[in-house]
Design an enzyme around this catalytic site. Structure first.
Site, PDB file in Angstrom:
ATOM      1  N   ARG A  91      31.115  45.031  47.719  1.00  7.93           N
ATOM      2  CA  ARG A  91      31.557  45.102  49.111  1.00  7.93           C
ATOM      3  C   ARG A  91      30.965  46.329  49.794  1.00  7.93           C
ATOM      4  O   ARG A  91      30.759  47.365  49.165  1.00  7.93           O
ATOM      5  CB  ARG A  91      33.088  45.167  49.188  1.00  7.93           C
ATOM      6  CG  ARG A  91      33.774  43.835  48.934  1.00  7.93           C
ATOM      7  CD  ARG A  91      35.281  43.925  49.081  1.00  7.93           C
ATOM      8  NE  ARG A  91      35.862  44.763  48.050  1.00  7.93           N
ATOM      9  CZ  ARG A  91      36.197  46.031  48.208  1.00  7.93           C
ATOM     10  NH1 ARG A  91      36.073  46.627  49.384  1.00  7.93           N
ATOM     11  NH2 ARG A  91      36.706  46.720  47.210  1.00  7.93           N
ATOM     12  N   TYR A 234      27.283  38.507  48.592  1.00  8.57           N
ATOM     13  CA  TYR A 234      28.082  38.896  47.432  1.00  8.57           C
ATOM     14  C   TYR A 234      29.584  38.913  47.688  1.00  8.57           C
ATOM     15  O   TYR A 234      30.050  39.530  48.645  1.00  8.57           O
ATOM     16  CB  TYR A 234      27.659  40.285  46.939  1.00  8.57           C
ATOM     17  CG  TYR A 234      28.017  40.509  45.483  1.00  8.57           C
ATOM     18  CD1 TYR A 234      27.178  40.038  44.488  1.00  8.57           C
ATOM     19  CD2 TYR A 234      29.198  41.128  45.116  1.00  8.57           C
ATOM     20  CE1 TYR A 234      27.506  40.201  43.155  1.00  8.57           C
ATOM     21  CE2 TYR A 234      29.531  41.300  43.787  1.00  8.57           C
ATOM     22  CZ  TYR A 234      28.678  40.834  42.803  1.00  8.57           C
ATOM     23  OH  TYR A 234      29.002  40.990  41.484  1.00  8.57           O
ATOM     24  N   GLY A 235      30.325  38.294  46.792  1.00  6.17           N
ATOM     25  CA  GLY A 235      31.772  38.461  46.677  1.00  6.17           C
ATOM     26  C   GLY A 235      32.511  38.552  47.993  1.00  6.17           C
ATOM     27  O   GLY A 235      32.362  37.722  48.892  1.00  6.17           O
ATOM     28  N   LYS A 243      38.783  38.279  50.861  1.00  6.21           N
ATOM     29  CA  LYS A 243      39.258  39.516  51.473  1.00  6.21           C
ATOM     30  C   LYS A 243      39.303  39.411  52.995  1.00  6.21           C
ATOM     31  O   LYS A 243      40.224  39.917  53.636  1.00  6.21           O
ATOM     32  CB  LYS A 243      38.394  40.692  51.026  1.00  6.21           C
ATOM     33  CG  LYS A 243      38.469  40.938  49.514  1.00  6.21           C
ATOM     34  CD  LYS A 243      39.884  41.164  49.087  1.00  6.21           C
ATOM     35  CE  LYS A 243      40.191  41.122  47.617  1.00  6.21           C
ATOM     36  NZ  LYS A 243      39.433  41.849  46.663  1.00  6.21           N
ATOM     37  N   HIS A 263      47.141  42.760  48.460  1.00  4.01           N
ATOM     38  CA  HIS A 263      46.145  42.793  47.381  1.00  4.01           C
ATOM     39  C   HIS A 263      46.889  42.919  46.052  1.00  4.01           C
ATOM     40  O   HIS A 263      46.931  43.980  45.452  1.00  4.01           O
ATOM     41  CB  HIS A 263      45.223  43.997  47.626  1.00  4.01           C
ATOM     42  CG  HIS A 263      43.995  44.034  46.791  1.00  4.01           C
ATOM     43  ND1 HIS A 263      43.285  45.192  46.564  1.00  4.01           N
ATOM     44  CD2 HIS A 263      43.315  43.064  46.133  1.00  4.01           C
ATOM     45  CE1 HIS A 263      42.231  44.927  45.807  1.00  4.01           C
ATOM     46  NE2 HIS A 263      42.230  43.640  45.528  1.00  4.01           N
ATOM     47  N   SER A 285      40.867  47.871  43.796  1.00  4.91           N
ATOM     48  CA  SER A 285      39.798  47.067  43.204  1.00  4.91           C
ATOM     49  C   SER A 285      39.348  47.656  41.871  1.00  4.91           C
ATOM     50  O   SER A 285      39.158  48.872  41.765  1.00  4.91           O
ATOM     51  CB  SER A 285      38.616  47.002  44.161  1.00  4.91           C
ATOM     52  OG  SER A 285      39.026  46.444  45.382  1.00  4.91           O
ATOM     53  N   CYS A 287      41.000  47.995  39.133  1.00  6.98           N
ATOM     54  CA  CYS A 287      42.000  48.855  38.502  1.00  6.98           C
ATOM     55  C   CYS A 287      43.025  48.074  37.697  1.00  6.98           C
ATOM     56  O   CYS A 287      44.125  48.576  37.425  1.00  6.98           O
ATOM     57  CB  CYS A 287      42.681  49.731  39.544  1.00  6.98           C
ATOM     58  SG  CYS A 287      41.572  50.984  40.214  1.00  6.98           S
ATOM     59  N   GLY A 288      42.723  46.829  37.326  1.00  9.94           N
ATOM     60  CA  GLY A 288      43.536  46.180  36.313  1.00  9.94           C
ATOM     61  C   GLY A 288      44.387  44.994  36.728  1.00  9.94           C
ATOM     62  O   GLY A 288      45.223  44.550  35.931  1.00  9.94           O
ATOM     63  N   ASP A 310      44.686  38.429  42.317  1.00  7.53           N
ATOM     64  CA  ASP A 310      44.083  39.333  43.304  1.00  7.53           C
ATOM     65  C   ASP A 310      44.841  39.414  44.626  1.00  7.53           C
ATOM     66  O   ASP A 310      44.897  40.474  45.224  1.00  7.53           O
ATOM     67  CB  ASP A 310      42.633  38.908  43.577  1.00  7.53           C
ATOM     68  CG  ASP A 310      41.800  40.000  44.234  1.00  7.53           C
ATOM     69  OD1 ASP A 310      41.775  41.128  43.699  1.00  7.53           O
ATOM     70  OD2 ASP A 310      41.187  39.745  45.289  1.00  7.53           O
ATOM     71  N   ARG A 405      30.477  40.045  37.797  1.00  7.65           N
ATOM     72  CA  ARG A 405      31.715  39.265  37.937  1.00  7.65           C
ATOM     73  C   ARG A 405      31.568  37.871  37.378  1.00  7.65           C
ATOM     74  O   ARG A 405      30.461  37.353  37.223  1.00  7.65           O
ATOM     75  CB  ARG A 405      32.069  39.161  39.422  1.00  7.65           C
ATOM     76  CG  ARG A 405      32.308  40.513  40.095  1.00  7.65           C
ATOM     77  CD  ARG A 405      33.662  40.638  40.674  1.00  7.65           C
ATOM     78  NE  ARG A 405      33.981  42.006  41.055  1.00  7.65           N
ATOM     79  CZ  ARG A 405      35.222  42.410  41.293  1.00  7.65           C
ATOM     80  NH1 ARG A 405      36.227  41.568  41.176  1.00  7.65           N
ATOM     81  NH2 ARG A 405      35.465  43.654  41.622  1.00  7.65           N
ATOM     82  N   ARG A 436      44.212  54.393  39.524  1.00 10.11           N
ATOM     83  CA  ARG A 436      43.460  54.936  38.398  1.00 10.11           C
ATOM     84  C   ARG A 436      43.549  56.444  38.522  1.00 10.11           C
ATOM     85  O   ARG A 436      42.859  57.046  39.338  1.00 10.11           O
ATOM     86  CB  ARG A 436      42.021  54.431  38.551  1.00 10.11           C
ATOM     87  CG  ARG A 436      41.136  54.508  37.358  1.00 10.11           C
ATOM     88  CD  ARG A 436      39.781  53.889  37.702  1.00 10.11           C
ATOM     89  NE  ARG A 436      39.715  52.474  37.399  1.00 10.11           N
ATOM     90  CZ  ARG A 436      39.377  51.959  36.220  1.00 10.11           C
ATOM     91  NH1 ARG A 436      39.046  52.758  35.243  1.00 10.11           N
ATOM     92  NH2 ARG A 436      39.347  50.666  36.036  1.00 10.11           N
ATOM     93  N   PHE A 533      46.262  47.413  28.440  1.00 12.23           N
ATOM     94  CA  PHE A 533      46.090  45.990  28.178  1.00 12.23           C
ATOM     95  C   PHE A 533      47.399  45.365  27.656  1.00 12.23           C
ATOM     96  O   PHE A 533      48.431  45.525  28.301  1.00 12.23           O
ATOM     97  CB  PHE A 533      44.889  45.771  27.254  1.00 12.23           C
ATOM     98  CG  PHE A 533      43.613  46.338  27.862  1.00 12.23           C
ATOM     99  CD1 PHE A 533      42.995  45.709  28.936  1.00 12.23           C
ATOM    100  CD2 PHE A 533      43.056  47.528  27.382  1.00 12.23           C
ATOM    101  CE1 PHE A 533      41.846  46.241  29.521  1.00 12.23           C
ATOM    102  CE2 PHE A 533      41.904  48.062  27.955  1.00 12.23           C
ATOM    103  CZ  PHE A 533      41.306  47.414  29.024  1.00 12.23           C
TER     104      PHE A 533
END
Ligand code: GTP
Ligand code: SPV
Ligand code: MN
Length: 638
Positions: A91, A234-235, A243, A263, A285, A287-288, A310, A405, A436, A533
């Site tokens: 992005r 892209y994305g 988004k 989000h 984005s 971050c898990g 997401d 991705r 993070r 995780f």
């Protein structure tokens, strides 16, 4: 297929040709498609019907053009690799614009452009931008077709990669046109890669596997609910349902209509007593979110089912319901980060990716499969890297791009909930805000009440990742993980959350409990203190114990200045409210560090929060200034 070749037609003729094959009686939609065709001058116009046959034709065409590399069907059936232009990999936040009528409605954290001026600029960019290419018209639904929380859009694009990706990520095709009928509302989304195949003087221009333009615009008009995206394939720049619509435009709709577009991942947890909970979680984005949504609990007896990874659209339930916030996943697929995804970190994702995947910017193995950093501990001896170059472990670069991705349908995920696409959504019991953070922020802390929770969301800061162009690792404020995605003034967003909470409370409707989490705290030697995780299930278990009130008066919870913390080191069987660490191999000093609240560092952070809040002037809700004062007092000053 409508033929509107350049030079072959006058503007009115081109309009008529663009309209000739329109499979709808919706006159506004038809007129809009005609106008865009007149502006962008595509060679032809194709309406996307959502069929597997049409999709396959597009895929075959992209294989022929070199845009997609088919993977070895024995190893990765029906899967493809796309390599983007090396300058079109994430992005572009500095080229993302909110073009509200008033600058203060965009707020200090968005790039604002005056709408009339931006329209003029966009017209210049889009004029003739599809010459020689096909313009695809993609009707899509965000959320299950016809659902009460769902919304419809139509994207035009000159990128077949975008069409095929949209077919994975959203519900696309004729069924959407049926829902639109003759006059239904839709969000118009115009996308061009900005690489015409015919020049202004009619000269042919060469095509490339990944066309794009150095100049990019990702522009949003909140009042008219329009999206214009130019120059990137892209994305989040190009799949405009994601988004651009589901967050930037939808957040404005949500503000106006009393709901939330966030989000956030959504998951369902069932505990050993078969109690069922739903959790929504906002992390910036990369971050898990995908990992938590697909978590395989290490705690015995717990299960997690995936609902979304997401984006969440949440609405208070209407008449005949308990009125609680209910969430849907407006998407139909995952556009997930590849690096770091492996059989030990995210086995669910690995199973999801067995077949029917479009990979972008990962590495190619010599036997025609994919690889990325973290898929296996030891890299293969030879690969073709994401740029298409030979790669060996000695190359000194990553084989996959850090923001490489996978694009895959949600129903390929083995943990997807049976009713993940239920139109009414699921009731949310807990909301997590995370980021993070190498230091300061504890593994988990509960907000004392809704306003404190909104304060936690508003003050998230996080180290920047490769999901957007910019400096990876730099700490920045990312309130609600929405910094790049809020379509209006971020402080008004906080106000909206406070108001919605107050309204539900006044009706006696239980609010979700709010928590702050941080999987990313590091020791002085730079290693993760928390294994993360699957082990994050321990944090979920504590969170849901709090929601269920299991630990009432049990003393397992500590009231710290930054929120309620779990007791660490106590036996969870004897002390409800303690964090269950049985069978986990984390040294006691690391656990202490994971929960250490250092008053001096937090006070320094309060100063930064004050500066950050000051940027919003009188848009800042007074309640949040009060929360900041309370935090300072609790930390020992003020
Ligand atoms: P977007 O799709 O960009 O919104 O990202 P996301 O929030 O879904 O992040 P994702 O789950 O894809 O994770 C991003 C990176 O963080 C990956 O490399 C993961 O391996 C890593 N990660 C996820 N969860 C954890 C965790 O609990 N601990 C650690 N150390 N890393 C994690
Ligand atoms: C993110 O950056 O938060 C993503 C990837 O989920 S993108 O679709 O590019 O926005
Ligand atoms: Mn995301």
């Amino acid at each position: 297929r409508a033929d509107v070749r350049p030079g072959s037609a006058s503007a009115p003729a081109r309009r008529r040709a663009a309209d000739a094959t329109a499979p709808t009686t919706h006159w506004r939609l038809r007129a809009w498609v005609q106008r865009i065709a007149e502006l962008t001058e595509p060679a032809d116009v194709v309406w996307v019907d959502g069929s597997a046959e049409q999709k396959q034709r597009l895929v075959d065409g992209m294989v022929e053009a070199g845009t997609l590399v088919p993977l070895n069907p024995e190893l990765r059936p029906n899967s493809y690799l796309a390599r983007s232009d090396p300058d079109d990999v994430a992005r572009v936040e500095d080229r993302t614009f909110i073009c509200s009528l008033r600058e203060e409605d965009a707020g200090p954290t968005n790039n604002w452009r005056q709408p009339t001026a931006m329209r003029a600029e966009l017209r210049g960019a889009f004029a003739g931008s599809m010459r020689g290419r096909t313009m695809y018209v993609v009707p899509f639904s965000m959320g299950p077709l016809g659902g009460p929380i769902s919304q419809l859009g139509v994207q035009v694009t000159d990128s077949p990669y975008v069409v095929v990706s949209m077919q994975v990520m959203t519900r696309v095709g004729t069924a959407v046109l049926d829902l639109l009928g003759a006059d239904g509302d839709f969000v118009p989304a115009i996308h061009s890669v900005g690489a015409p195949l015919v020049g202004r003087d009619g000269e042919p221009l060469a095509d490339v596997p990944w066309p794009c333009n150095r100049t990019k615009y990702i522009a949003h008009f909140p009042e008219t609910r329009e999206i214009w995206s130019f120059g990137s394939g892209y994305g989040g720049n190009a799949l405009l349902g994601k988004k651009c619509f589901a967050l930037r435009i939808a957040s404005v709709m949500a503000r106006d209509e009393g709901w939330l577009a966030e989000h956030m991942l959504v998951l369902r947890v069932t505990d050993p007593a078969q109690r069922v909970f739903h959790v929504a979680a906002a992390f910036p984005s990369a971050c898990g979110k995908t990992n938590l949504a697909m978590l395989r609990p290490t705690l015995p007896g717990w299960t997690v089912e995936t609902i979304g990874d997401d984006i969440a659209w949440m609405r208070p339930g209407g008449p005949g319901t308990d009125g609680r916030l209910r969430a849907i996943n407006p998407e139909a697929g995952f556009f997930g980060v590849a690096p770091g995804t492996g059989p030990t970190t995210n086995p669910t994702a690995i199973e999801t990716l067995r077949s029917d995947v479009i990979f972008t910017n990962v590495a190619l193995t010599d036997d025609g499969d994919v690889w990325w950093e973290g898929l296996t501990d030891t890299p293969p001896a030879h690969l073709t890297d994401w740029r298409g170059n030979d790669w060996t472990p000695q190359s000194g670069t990553t084989a996959a791009h850090p923001n490489s991705r996978f694009t895959v349908a949600a129903d390929r995920c083995p943990t997807i909930a049976d009713d993940w696409d239920s139109p009414a959504g699921v009731p949310i019991d807990a909301i997590l805000f995370g980021g993070r953070r190498a230091s300061n922020v504890p593994l988990v802390a509960q907000a004392r009440d809704w306003a404190h929770g909104v304060f936690m969301g508003a003050t998230i800061s996080s180290e920047q990742t490769a999901a957007a162009e910019g400096t990876v690792g730099a700490l920045r404020r990312d309130p609600f993980a929405m910094l790049p995605f809020c379509g209006y003034n971020m402080a008004d967003h906080w106000g909206h959350w406070l108001r919605l909470g107050a309204e539900l409370e006044s009706r006696g409707v239980p609010l979700p409990a709010v928590f702050q989490v941080n999987w990313f705290r590091k020791g002085e030697d730079g290693r993760w203190l928390w294994p993360g995780f699957g082990e994050n299930s321990r944090v979920l278990a504590w969170v849901l114990g709090r929601v269920a009130g299991d630990d009432a008066d049990a003393g397992g919870v500590l009231d710290s200045p930054v929120g309620l913390l779990p007791a660490v080191g106590a036996d969870p069987a004897a002390t409800p409210g303690a964090l269950d660490l049985r069978g986990l191999d984390v040294p006691a000093e690391d656990l202490d560090e994971l929960f250490r609240v250092d008053a001096a560092s937090w006070l320094a952070e309060c100063d930064l929060t004050e500066e950050f809040f000051a940027r919003f002037g009188d848009h800042l809700p007074v309640r949040l200034a009060e929360e900041l004062a309370t935090l300072r007092t609790r930390l020992g000053t003020g």
